[in-house]
Design a protein around this motif. Structure first.
Motif, mmCIF file in Angstrom:
data_model
loop_
_atom_site.group_PDB
_atom_site.id
_atom_site.type_symbol
_atom_site.label_atom_id
_atom_site.label_comp_id
_atom_site.label_asym_id
_atom_site.label_seq_id
_atom_site.Cartn_x
_atom_site.Cartn_y
_atom_site.Cartn_z
ATOM 1 N N ARG A 17 2.626 1.793 6.247
ATOM 2 C CA ARG A 17 1.349 0.992 5.771
ATOM 3 C C ARG A 17 1.261 -0.150 6.711
ATOM 4 N N HIS A 52 0.732 -0.406 -0.584
ATOM 5 C CA HIS A 52 1.186 1.054 -0.201
ATOM 6 C C HIS A 52 0.283 1.920 -1.056
ATOM 7 N N ASN A 53 -0.137 1.499 -2.326
ATOM 8 C CA ASN A 53 -0.811 2.895 -3.230
ATOM 9 C C ASN A 53 -2.522 2.577 -2.921
ATOM 10 N N ASP A 54 -2.791 2.150 -1.717
ATOM 11 C CA ASP A 54 -4.437 2.057 -1.561
ATOM 12 C C ASP A 54 -4.936 3.257 -1.173
ATOM 13 N N ASN A 55 -6.180 3.678 -1.730
ATOM 14 C CA ASN A 55 -6.816 4.939 -0.983
ATOM 15 C C ASN A 55 -7.949 3.975 -0.396
#
Length: 65
Positions: A17, A52-55
């Motif tokens: 990331r 980390h979990n971004d779209n």
């Protein structure tokens, strides 16, 4: 982190990331003036942090002059 690039409709997954929007654009060989970076419907400035979990959606700005 998943990155969706428009208008090519291409999706890529980044194993490492980038910490900021600017570092993401640099990794994709784009300048901040070449693309809009969007997370959850909101435009992000180059100094915004990424998680980390971004779209993320990157909408390329195309000049048609």
């Amino acid at each position: 982190m998943k990155v969706f690039i428009e208008p090519e409709n291409k999706e890529i997954e980044l194993p490492r990331r980038p910490k900021t929007v600017l570092s993401l654009l640099n990794k994709l060989n784009l300048r901040p003036t070449q693309a809009l970076v969007i997370r959850d419907g909101q435009l992000l400035t180059p100094d915004r942090r990424l998680y980390h979990n971004d779209n993320i959606t990157i909408r390329l700005v195309i000049s048609r002059g």
